[in-house]
Design a protein around this motif. Structure first.
Motif, short mmCIF file in Angstrom:
data_model
loop_
_atom_site.label_atom_id
_atom_site.label_comp_id
_atom_site.label_asym_id
_atom_site.label_seq_id
_atom_site.Cartn_x
_atom_site.Cartn_y
_atom_site.Cartn_z
N THR A 190 24.43 3.74 -14.52
CA THR A 190 25.17 4.82 -14.05
C THR A 190 26.43 4.09 -13.13
O THR A 190 27.40 4.82 -13.17
CB THR A 190 24.23 5.51 -12.61
OG1 THR A 190 23.06 5.67 -13.55
CG2 THR A 190 24.79 6.59 -12.22
N TRP A 191 26.36 3.20 -12.74
CA TRP A 191 27.49 2.58 -11.93
C TRP A 191 28.52 2.18 -13.13
O TRP A 191 29.73 2.24 -12.76
CB TRP A 191 27.26 1.13 -11.16
CG TRP A 191 26.40 1.73 -10.06
CD1 TRP A 191 25.15 1.44 -9.42
CD2 TRP A 191 26.94 2.12 -8.71
NE1 TRP A 191 24.84 2.15 -8.51
CE2 TRP A 191 25.81 2.46 -7.84
CE3 TRP A 191 28.35 2.39 -8.44
CZ2 TRP A 191 26.43 2.97 -6.65
CZ3 TRP A 191 28.69 3.18 -7.19
CH2 TRP A 191 27.47 3.40 -6.22
N VAL B 67 34.50 6.00 -16.39
CA VAL B 67 35.14 7.20 -16.12
C VAL B 67 36.26 7.35 -15.25
O VAL B 67 37.19 7.76 -15.63
CB VAL B 67 33.91 8.29 -15.76
CG1 VAL B 67 34.69 9.65 -15.16
CG2 VAL B 67 32.98 8.52 -16.99
N PHE B 68 36.01 6.44 -14.06
CA PHE B 68 37.19 6.45 -13.21
C PHE B 68 38.40 5.67 -13.69
O PHE B 68 39.66 5.98 -13.57
CB PHE B 68 36.76 5.62 -11.95
CG PHE B 68 37.74 5.47 -10.86
CD1 PHE B 68 38.11 6.58 -10.13
CD2 PHE B 68 38.40 4.20 -10.80
CE1 PHE B 68 39.11 6.71 -9.28
CE2 PHE B 68 39.21 4.21 -9.67
CZ PHE B 68 40.01 5.20 -8.86
N MET B 69 37.98 4.92 -14.58
CA MET B 69 39.40 3.90 -15.33
C MET B 69 39.98 4.89 -16.23
O MET B 69 41.29 4.91 -16.31
CB MET B 69 38.59 2.93 -16.38
CG MET B 69 38.70 1.31 -15.80
SD MET B 69 38.06 0.13 -16.60
CE MET B 69 39.04 0.08 -18.06
N VAL B 70 39.17 5.88 -17.11
CA VAL B 70 39.81 6.57 -18.10
C VAL B 70 40.61 7.81 -17.22
O VAL B 70 41.79 7.95 -17.84
CB VAL B 70 38.67 7.38 -18.86
CG1 VAL B 70 39.38 8.50 -19.54
CG2 VAL B 70 38.12 6.49 -19.71
N MET C 55 32.22 4.62 -23.99
CA MET C 55 31.40 5.05 -25.34
C MET C 55 30.37 3.82 -25.34
O MET C 55 29.19 4.14 -25.83
CB MET C 55 32.41 5.03 -26.46
CG MET C 55 33.31 6.26 -26.36
SD MET C 55 32.58 7.62 -26.37
CE MET C 55 32.36 8.34 -28.12
N SER C 56 30.82 2.78 -25.36
CA SER C 56 29.77 1.42 -25.68
C SER C 56 28.62 1.51 -24.37
O SER C 56 27.31 1.55 -24.91
CB SER C 56 30.29 0.17 -25.51
OG SER C 56 31.44 -0.05 -26.22
N THR C 57 28.87 2.03 -23.36
CA THR C 57 27.75 2.14 -22.34
C THR C 57 27.05 3.12 -22.60
O THR C 57 25.86 3.20 -22.36
CB THR C 57 28.52 2.34 -20.96
OG1 THR C 57 29.24 1.05 -20.71
CG2 THR C 57 27.62 2.20 -19.34
N CYS C 58 27.66 4.36 -23.11
CA CYS C 58 26.77 5.47 -23.27
C CYS C 58 25.75 5.44 -24.51
O CYS C 58 24.72 5.54 -24.61
CB CYS C 58 27.59 6.83 -23.79
SG CYS C 58 28.30 7.48 -22.32
#
Length: 109
Positions: free
Chosen positions: A3-4, A10-13, A101-104
């Motif tokens: 989650t982190w 998301v913040f980076m994007v 995307m990789s994390t997802c």
């Protein structure tokens, strides 16, 4: 723990997207000012509008053809600096999206 990572990416994007939009606004404003168009800030805001996100920019690029550009070396340096910043924001956004995307994908497996 994932989650982190999702929150960070998301913040980076989002930061990359906002930085890119700001640099496009400033580039358009500087270009409009150098071409002698009235209300360069309005043209900068107009360039960010549109249904697909860049419709205003396309209309600005078509409409500016009538006005020749008169740019001194200081403005040219500023324009190149803003282009490099926009490129860096685009890279930042792309790297954030790839990591997101990789994390997802990894979190769902």
């Amino acid at each position: 723990m994932m989650t982190w990572y999702l929150i960070i990416f998301v913040f980076m994007v989002l930061m990359g997207a906002f930085a890119l939009a700001y640099q496009i606004f400033r580039l358009t404003e500087l270009d409009a000012k150098c071409r002698g168009l009235k209300h360069p800030k309005w043209w900068g805001l107009f360039s960010l509008s549109g249904n697909n996100g860049s419709g205003g920019l396309i209309l600005y690029l078509i409409g500016r053809r009538k006005y020749p550009i008169a740019m001194n070396s200081e403005e040219r340096t500023l324009m190149n600096s803003r282009k490099k910043r926009a490129g860096a924001a685009l890279v930042f956004m792309a790297v954030g999206m790839i990591c997101l995307m990789s994390t997802c994908i990894l979190s769902f497996n």
